[in-house]
Design a protein around this motif. Structure first.
Motif, PDB file in Angstrom:
ATOM      1  N   THR A   1       0.844  -1.214   0.000  1.00 41.79           N
ATOM      2  CA  THR A   1       0.000   0.000   0.000  1.00 41.79           C
ATOM      3  C   THR A   1       0.871   1.252   0.000  1.00 41.79           C
ATOM      4  OG1 THR A   1      -1.707  -1.196   1.212  1.00 41.79           O
ATOM      5  CG2 THR A   1      -1.851   1.197   1.224  1.00 41.79           C
ATOM      6  N   GLU A   2       1.997   1.200   0.719  1.00 45.29           N
ATOM      7  CA  GLU A   2       2.902   2.345   0.776  1.00 45.29           C
ATOM      8  C   GLU A   2       3.548   2.626  -0.572  1.00 45.29           C
ATOM      9  OE1 GLU A   2       5.686   1.348   3.735  1.00 45.29           O
ATOM     10  OE2 GLU A   2       4.254   1.416   5.416  1.00 45.29           O
ATOM     11  N   LEU A   3       3.546   1.655  -1.466  1.00 48.10           N
ATOM     12  CA  LEU A   3       4.187   1.829  -2.768  1.00 48.10           C
ATOM     13  C   LEU A   3       3.198   2.085  -3.895  1.00 48.10           C
ATOM     14  CD1 LEU A   3       6.800  -1.080  -2.496  1.00 48.10           C
ATOM     15  CD2 LEU A   3       7.214   1.371  -2.193  1.00 48.10           C
ATOM     16  N   GLU A   4       1.970   2.393  -3.576  1.00 41.89           N
ATOM     17  CA  GLU A   4       0.972   2.692  -4.613  1.00 41.89           C
ATOM     18  C   GLU A   4       1.358   3.964  -5.358  1.00 41.89           C
ATOM     19  OE1 GLU A   4      -1.524   1.116  -5.754  1.00 41.89           O
ATOM     20  OE2 GLU A   4      -1.546  -0.566  -4.335  1.00 41.89           O
ATOM     21  N   GLY A   5       1.199   4.058  -6.702  1.00 41.12           N
ATOM     22  CA  GLY A   5       1.475   5.232  -7.530  1.00 41.12           C
ATOM     23  C   GLY A   5       2.925   5.429  -7.874  1.00 41.12           C
ATOM     24  N   VAL A   6       3.813   4.482  -7.480  1.00 38.40           N
ATOM     25  CA  VAL A   6       5.228   4.661  -7.746  1.00 38.40           C
ATOM     26  C   VAL A   6       5.519   4.580  -9.245  1.00 38.40           C
ATOM     27  CG1 VAL A   6       5.826   2.216  -7.508  1.00 38.40           C
ATOM     28  CG2 VAL A   6       7.526   3.957  -6.963  1.00 38.40           C
ATOM     29  N   GLU A   7       4.762   3.828 -10.012  1.00 42.65           N
ATOM     30  CA  GLU A   7       4.989   3.756 -11.464  1.00 42.65           C
ATOM     31  C   GLU A   7       4.751   5.120 -12.120  1.00 42.65           C
ATOM     32  OE1 GLU A   7       3.192   1.616  -9.838  1.00 42.65           O
ATOM     33  OE2 GLU A   7       3.838  -0.456 -10.247  1.00 42.65           O
ATOM     34  N   GLU A   8       3.672   5.853 -11.699  1.00 47.79           N
ATOM     35  CA  GLU A   8       3.389   7.181 -12.256  1.00 47.79           C
ATOM     36  C   GLU A   8       4.507   8.154 -11.905  1.00 47.79           C
ATOM     37  OE1 GLU A   8       1.363   5.334 -10.647  1.00 47.79           O
ATOM     38  OE2 GLU A   8      -0.224   4.831 -12.091  1.00 47.79           O
TER      39      GLU A   8
ATOM     40  N   LEU B   1      17.754  14.290 -11.145  1.00 46.58           N
ATOM     41  CA  LEU B   1      16.585  13.570 -11.665  1.00 46.58           C
ATOM     42  C   LEU B   1      16.920  12.074 -11.878  1.00 46.58           C
ATOM     43  CD1 LEU B   1      15.176  16.208 -14.200  1.00 46.58           C
ATOM     44  CD2 LEU B   1      14.095  15.423 -12.088  1.00 46.58           C
ATOM     45  N   ILE B   2      18.157  11.801 -12.378  1.00 48.06           N
ATOM     46  CA  ILE B   2      18.564  10.390 -12.589  1.00 48.06           C
ATOM     47  C   ILE B   2      18.601   9.648 -11.262  1.00 48.06           C
ATOM     48  CG2 ILE B   2      20.492   8.913 -13.277  1.00 48.06           C
ATOM     49  CD1 ILE B   2      21.069  10.957 -15.509  1.00 48.06           C
ATOM     50  N   GLN B   3      19.186  10.293 -10.212  1.00 44.19           N
ATOM     51  CA  GLN B   3      19.212   9.675  -8.895  1.00 44.19           C
ATOM     52  C   GLN B   3      17.803   9.420  -8.391  1.00 44.19           C
ATOM     53  OE1 GLN B   3      21.940   8.700  -7.390  1.00 44.19           O
ATOM     54  NE2 GLN B   3      20.802   7.869  -5.626  1.00 44.19           N
ATOM     55  N   LYS B   4      16.964  10.414  -8.638  1.00 44.02           N
ATOM     56  CA  LYS B   4      15.566  10.260  -8.234  1.00 44.02           C
ATOM     57  C   LYS B   4      14.900   9.130  -9.009  1.00 44.02           C
ATOM     58  CE  LYS B   4      11.419  13.080  -7.548  1.00 44.02           C
ATOM     59  NZ  LYS B   4      10.825  14.436  -7.759  1.00 44.02           N
TER      60      LYS B   4
ATOM     61  N   LYS C   1      13.913   1.455  -7.947  1.00 46.88           N
ATOM     62  CA  LYS C   1      14.064   0.517  -6.834  1.00 46.88           C
ATOM     63  C   LYS C   1      12.724   0.262  -6.160  1.00 46.88           C
ATOM     64  CE  LYS C   1      18.886   1.496  -5.640  1.00 46.88           C
ATOM     65  NZ  LYS C   1      19.804   2.046  -4.597  1.00 46.88           N
ATOM     66  N   ARG C   2      11.966   1.340  -5.996  1.00 47.54           N
ATOM     67  CA  ARG C   2      10.658   1.180  -5.354  1.00 47.54           C
ATOM     68  C   ARG C   2       9.710   0.379  -6.243  1.00 47.54           C
ATOM     69  NH1 ARG C   2       9.649   4.351  -1.003  1.00 47.54           N
ATOM     70  NH2 ARG C   2       7.427   4.548  -1.470  1.00 47.54           N
ATOM     71  N   VAL C   3       9.864   0.528  -7.581  1.00 46.30           N
ATOM     72  CA  VAL C   3       9.029  -0.267  -8.503  1.00 46.30           C
ATOM     73  C   VAL C   3       9.409  -1.752  -8.389  1.00 46.30           C
ATOM     74  CG1 VAL C   3       8.581  -0.741 -10.943  1.00 46.30           C
ATOM     75  CG2 VAL C   3       8.591   1.620 -10.129  1.00 46.30           C
ATOM     76  N   ILE C   4      10.743  -2.004  -8.383  1.00 47.29           N
ATOM     77  CA  ILE C   4      11.204  -3.401  -8.238  1.00 47.29           C
ATOM     78  C   ILE C   4      10.726  -3.978  -6.919  1.00 47.29           C
ATOM     79  CG2 ILE C   4      13.265  -4.840  -7.966  1.00 47.29           C
ATOM     80  CD1 ILE C   4      14.681  -2.892  -9.898  1.00 47.29           C
ATOM     81  N   GLU C   5      10.811  -3.149  -5.876  1.00 46.35           N
ATOM     82  CA  GLU C   5      10.347  -3.593  -4.553  1.00 46.35           C
ATOM     83  C   GLU C   5       8.860  -3.906  -4.583  1.00 46.35           C
ATOM     84  OE1 GLU C   5      10.310  -1.993   0.081  1.00 46.35           O
ATOM     85  OE2 GLU C   5      11.254  -0.803  -1.517  1.00 46.35           O
ATOM     86  N   LYS C   6       8.092  -3.065  -5.289  1.00 46.83           N
ATOM     87  CA  LYS C   6       6.651  -3.292  -5.384  1.00 46.83           C
ATOM     88  C   LYS C   6       6.333  -4.576  -6.156  1.00 46.83           C
ATOM     89  CE  LYS C   6       2.428  -1.166  -7.157  1.00 46.83           C
ATOM     90  NZ  LYS C   6       2.161  -2.159  -8.177  1.00 46.83           N
ATOM     91  N   ARG C   7       7.104  -4.822  -7.258  1.00 49.11           N
ATOM     92  CA  ARG C   7       6.874  -6.045  -8.033  1.00 49.11           C
ATOM     93  C   ARG C   7       7.260  -7.291  -7.223  1.00 49.11           C
ATOM     94  NH1 ARG C   7       9.491  -3.869 -13.742  1.00 49.11           N
ATOM     95  NH2 ARG C   7       7.757  -2.444 -14.280  1.00 49.11           N
TER      96      ARG C   7
END
Length: 587
Positions: free
Chosen positions: A318-325, A434-437, A443-449
């Motif tokens: 739930t904490e990782l919702e919207g990370v793809e956007e 921006l690249i670091q961001k 990482k958060r997307v990979i974590e979510k997957r």
């Protein structure tokens, strides 16, 4: 093939033919191990030689292993004496035991017996084997006769002359009358000796006939005594075997009685064995029940643990919702910054070209101004080749103004170039941020997957454990009422173990008792054998008594025969001497 008995068979043949001389061991070692002291050791051999059938039996009897032998040729008994049998066989076959074991058969490790003999020994052995020894003896006898005749001739030659050198014929002629009287005196003496010799020859014949009768009685006595010894040995063996079988029968009857006493325990054994099988099935179900209960508790705990784990994973997701956007927005910003960097880079290129061009123009005008100054007002114009004159100052002023304008333009261009570089550096720093961001968002997307994968796995595992719990409960339901008494089971096992010992004893007893019929039959056969052997012994004893053999009388007859032969020999020698004397007188 080694160890199958070839040597034993051949040595048995050698022993029956030649006696103890042919054995490798002492007579005590010939008899097999474990044999009874009264049990005879016997070898019988039948063979054919030059059309005659030979049957020889040699044995050792009694505790002292006394040697005995008998020899028959064409069914006729030749001798019952062991040494005589050996002598006859050695003479008939033309070889002794040494020749036999050197030619017909070579013992193990004795194949080189001939090679290690001395030449003289080897010659005697080969001559004896080939039968040439007897020819050699005949030749030796002929040679001895020849030497005797030669000596006799020499004696006769020497006898024709006396010591004084006179011819004996002259001497004999003078004494012919005396010799005639000697002949007349010798004739009655010779006749008397011939008559006495005839009487002694008749006495020798009579003694020989009596001795032959005694010898036949002796041979019959030895044969009957041998058979009696054999029958007594057979009786002793039969009695011993009968006692053993009677003891065996008594033991079997005791075992039969024991079987009758415990026969009722067989039913109890099978009852307890059936009860044990039932309890084994019950114990198996009870253990199955305990196992299922334990698995049910373990499965319920696992379900609870996995449900809590799944809820925790879902909260993290739930904490990782919207990370793809967010990742998409950052990528768009990066693209915009990169485009701006490209525009700035293009501007910097243009500014750089302008700076280069302006520097070239400044250098060109500086060279022109320096050239004009060098030429002066009197110098010729480099373009039109006219004197500069009044144009000199104007040209210098113009070139100076142009240089001033170009320098200002260069300074302005340089300031704009510097500003663009600073703007580009600012864009690069923004791009790095921006690249670091973007990396953090990736990482958060990979974590979510990964969380999605773990959640899906945990959901499948949760369903599997639920299914497992349902199956366990389905297997456990019919077993819930099952109970098991371990103490009662131990009692049944203990009783069954005791009964199994008895049951195995019964099986063994039945196997033993099955031999009662055969043992009874053997006992009866041995009793019959004992009876018939006793009867045979009685018959042999009567035959020996009827034979009435007197060994002293037999020895006396043998001594009388030898004495008569010696007297006959003396008489014949005496007669021969008188005849020689008479012949010498006649010659």
């Amino acid at each position: 093939l080694n160890g199958v008995g070839k040597t034993t068979l051949i040595e048995a043949i050698g022993w029956v033919l030649f006696g103890h001389h042919a054995a490798r061991t002492t007579k005590e070692l010939i008899k097999r191990d474990g044999a009874s002291p009264h049990e005879p050791c016997r070898v019988a051999l039948e063979f054919e030689l030059e059309g005659d059938g030979y049957s020889v039996v040699r044995e050792m009897v009694g505790k002292n292993l006394m040697p005995k032998a008998s020899l028959q040729i064409n069914g006729k008994l030749i001798t019952n004496n062991a040494d005589e049998a050996t002598e006859v066989i050695t003479e008939k076959i033309g070889m002794d035991y040494l020749s036999f074991f050197t030619s017909v058969f070579a013992r193990q490790k004795e194949l080189n017996a001939l090679s290690i003999m001395k030449a003289a020994e080897r010659k005697r052995l080969v001559l004896r084997m080939l039968g040439i020894e007897r020819i050699e003896k005949s030749i030796q006898t002929i040679r001895e006769d020849k030497r005797d005749n030669e000596k006799r001739i020499e004696g006769i030659k020497a006898a024709t002359v006396d010591k004084e050198g006179r011819k004996k014929i002259d001497v004999l002629s003078s004494t012919q009358g005396e010799l005639g009287r000697t002949q007349e005196r010798l004739l009655p003496i010779i006749k008397e000796i011939e008559a006495a010799t005839s009487i002694k020859e008749k006495a020798v014949e009579d003694a020989k006939e009596e001795l032959e009768i005694g010898t036949r009685n002796y041979e019959n006595y030895v044969a009957l005594s041998g058979k009696l010894s054999e029958r007594r040995s057979d009786l002793e063996n039969a009695s011993k075997r009968k006692e053993e079988k009677e003891k065996e029968l008594a033991d079997l009857l005791v075992k039969k009685k024991r079987l009758d006493e415990i026969a009722d325990k067989e039913t109890r054994y099978f009852q307890f064995r059936e009860k044990k099988e039932q309890l084994d099935a019950l114990r198996e179900n009870y253990q199955r029940k305990l196992e299922l209960v334990k698995r049910e508790k373990k499965t319920a705990l696992e379900l609870q643990k996995r449900d809590e784990n799944l809820n925790g994973l879902k909260e993290q997701r739930t904490e990782l919702e919207g990370v793809e956007e967010q990742v998409k927005a950052v990528k768009l910003e990066i693209e915009a910054v990169q485009k701006q960097k490209e525009r700035i880079h293009a501007s910097l290129g243009a500014f750089k070209s302008q700076v280069v061009q302006t520097k070239k123009e400044i250098e060109e005008r500086t060279r022109k101004k320096k050239r004009i100054e060098e030429l002066g007002s009197e110098g010729e114009c480099p373009l039109c080749e006219r004197k500069l004159g009044s144009h000199y100052e104007w040209l210098l002023t113009k070139l100076h103004e142009e240089l001033q304008t170009k320098r200002e333009s260069l300074h302005s261009i340089f300031n704009e170039y510097k500003q663009k570089k600073e703007e580009r550096a600012s864009q690069e720093r923004a791009e790095e941020l921006l690249i670091q961001k973007d990396k953090e968002r990736d990482k958060r997307v990979i974590e979510k997957r990964a969380l999605d994968t773990r959640i899906a796995h945990e959901e499948r595992e949760l369903e599997r454990w639920k299914t497992e719990l349902e199956l366990i409960q389905a297997d456990l339901t019919p077993l819930m009422a099952v109970e098991f008494d371990a103490n009662a089971y131990k009692d049944v096992i203990s009783a069954l173990n005791d009964l199994e010992v008895v049951y195995r004893e019964m099986i063994g007893l039945r196997a033993e008792i099955g031999r009662i019929g055969d043992v009874k039959s053997n006992v009866q056969k041995l009793r019959d054998l004992e009876r018939t052997t006793s009867e045979a012994i009685s018959v042999l004893q009567r035959q020996i008594e009827e034979l009435a053999f007197d060994k002293r009388e037999y020895e006396a007859k043998k001594a009388n025969y030898d004495r008569k032969k010696e007297e006959l020999t003396e008489s014949r020698l005496k007669l021969l001497a008188k005849r020689n004397e008479f012949e010498n007188v006649c010659r």
